[in-house]
Design a protein around this motif. Sequence first.
Motif, short mmCIF file in Angstrom:
data_model
loop_
_atom_site.label_atom_id
_atom_site.label_comp_id
_atom_site.label_asym_id
_atom_site.label_seq_id
_atom_site.Cartn_x
_atom_site.Cartn_y
_atom_site.Cartn_z
N GLY A 38 20.41 -74.04 -48.85
CA GLY A 38 21.04 -72.81 -48.51
C GLY A 38 20.66 -72.44 -47.15
N LYS A 39 19.61 -73.31 -46.30
CA LYS A 39 18.99 -72.80 -45.16
C LYS A 39 20.19 -72.37 -44.33
CE LYS A 39 16.95 -76.75 -44.89
NZ LYS A 39 17.64 -77.28 -46.18
N SER A 40 21.25 -73.28 -44.01
CA SER A 40 21.96 -73.08 -43.12
C SER A 40 22.94 -71.92 -43.37
CB SER A 40 22.85 -74.32 -42.62
OG SER A 40 22.04 -75.43 -42.37
N THR A 41 23.08 -71.73 -44.57
CA THR A 41 23.88 -70.42 -44.94
C THR A 41 23.18 -69.26 -44.62
OG1 THR A 41 24.67 -71.81 -46.99
CG2 THR A 41 25.25 -69.70 -47.07
N VAL A 42 21.76 -69.41 -44.83
CA VAL A 42 21.21 -68.07 -44.46
C VAL A 42 21.17 -67.96 -42.93
CG1 VAL A 42 18.80 -67.04 -44.40
CG2 VAL A 42 19.64 -68.17 -46.41
N SER A 168 21.24 -64.29 -52.80
CA SER A 168 22.46 -65.28 -52.79
C SER A 168 22.89 -65.08 -51.45
CB SER A 168 23.31 -64.56 -53.83
OG SER A 168 22.88 -64.62 -55.20
N ALA A 169 22.56 -66.22 -50.79
CA ALA A 169 22.72 -66.33 -49.45
C ALA A 169 24.22 -65.90 -48.78
CB ALA A 169 22.41 -67.51 -48.70
N ARG A 170 25.11 -65.97 -49.77
CA ARG A 170 26.51 -65.50 -49.43
C ARG A 170 26.89 -64.20 -49.57
NH1 ARG A 170 29.55 -69.96 -53.29
NH2 ARG A 170 28.99 -71.82 -51.97
N LYS A 171 25.75 -63.44 -50.05
CA LYS A 171 25.95 -62.05 -49.85
C LYS A 171 25.21 -61.17 -48.67
CE LYS A 171 26.28 -61.42 -54.98
NZ LYS A 171 25.13 -61.10 -56.14
#
Length: 470
Positions: A38-42, A168-171
């Motif tokens: 999830g690096k790119s999501t962050v 949770s990187a989506r939040k």
Amino acid sequence: MGLTGRSTGRHAVDRAPSVCRRSETDRVVALAGNPNVGKSTVFNGLTGMNQHTGNWPGKTVSIAQGRCSGREHDYVLVDIPGTYSLLAHSAEEEVARNFLCFGDPDAIVVVCDATCLERNLNLVLQTLEISSRVLVCVNLMDEARRKQIHISVKRLSERLGVPVVGISARKKQDLARVVRELDALPANNNPYRVRYPEPIEQAISGLQTVLEARELKRLNPRWLALKLLEQDKTLEAELQRYLGWDILGDAELQDCRRTVCEALAGQGLDGDRIKDAMVSSLVSAAEEFAGETVHCENHGYSGFDRRLDRILTSKHTGYPLMLLLLLLTFFLTITVSNVPSGWLSSLFGFLEEQLTAWFTRLGAPDWLHGLLVTGMFRTLGWVVSVMLPPMAIFFPLFTLLEDCGYLPRIAYNLDRPFRCCNACGKQALTMCVVDIGIRTAMPYSAILHGGFLTSGRYAAWAHPKSGSGF
Ligand SMILES: Nc1nc2c(ncn2[C@@H]2O[C@H](COP(=O)(O)OP(=O)(O)OP(=O)(O)O)[C@@H](O)[C@H]2O)c(=O)[nH]1
Ligand SMILES: [Mg+2]
């Protein structure tokens, strides 16, 4: 793509990527972590960008950068390729290692996967050896909760000696916490240091004493001593470039290295055994930390995965199963796709007849019919009926294999043979895709050269009016 001079070894690495600061006060923050955590999501969530840093073999690997602001500082975030270790084994790991070690980031955020924290801690522990300004971001906490895995973030932070944040990187609100933690990141943490076997520790302190008298820029002397013991040639080349002086030509340092390496060899630690001993200390420390901080309610959740792993990657069953599955995929793609191809070619044949009848009824000239029907329409029909079915079968099948986690196992199985040609196991997957691409494209090129018309079902395509088509 596949195994080419540009896609393997050193050519695949985007050398010396530069970071664009807008002002002197900007802080450069590297986003490191294992692949797919999830690096790119962050990165995208914080910078508002939509980056995907390619890190698969067969593509030039590089870093992406973007900006975000906290209350205290402005940050330049650098999204680097996923890596399991700083003992780089592939081009993308080299890019990650080079940036973390020689890119002089002001801080490093190590993004971890909460569902398999133990494996991720290996990189965390190695990162603590190069920088004390580290923030550990345990991502995918939602997934961990779903799998009934509880992580004591507070305890982990106490043990590692650096701040740890569970997200949770989506939040959005979780990402805001990451920025707050970055703002509050102390300049000098006292992070945990992995303790290596005693002979290695002695060798490290011998080298460290000599190194501390040298100009090392931002490099940590203990870490550098470790790297000199590893004798990694790619790292040594980067080191020379970064330091700007000839570290390998430094007589006192090289004498010291020779002496400590001889002492280590005398105790049975030579060549790869030094690296193995280091890796095993890192793995033990990661195991210990995970044991203390991760509590899994459902102990059986990974049992099935482990059993499957034993079968799919074992010496005796791994290769036969891999060959069977790949053959099945190729069989479905190449042979079974003939059926829908046949249906499509009949459909286009029928439509061509209707068009021809329509053109004849309208009294259209031959050249117009030839151009539009036997030229453009027939070519379109050929291309669609030859290429669409294999693609429509292959790509969903490949995605299915990827989603159920089989492709990484193939990469693991093939790593050893691929290493013989200076590549790594993951490259097998690119080759599979290229191979199927060639196979699906082959009939198309054959059509263009006219030869395919005489083979099998495509022979029926020759329109009665135009004879041989092209
Ligand atoms: N459920 C859940 N999924 C997430 C979370 N963060 C990331 N993901 C998903 O995890 C997958 C991988 O995310 P990426 O951001 O591409 O991971 P990465 O670390 O950049 O991957 P590489 O660059 O290939 O190493 C994507 O499908 C994301 O949507 C999270 O907090 N929860
Ligand atoms: Mg990424």
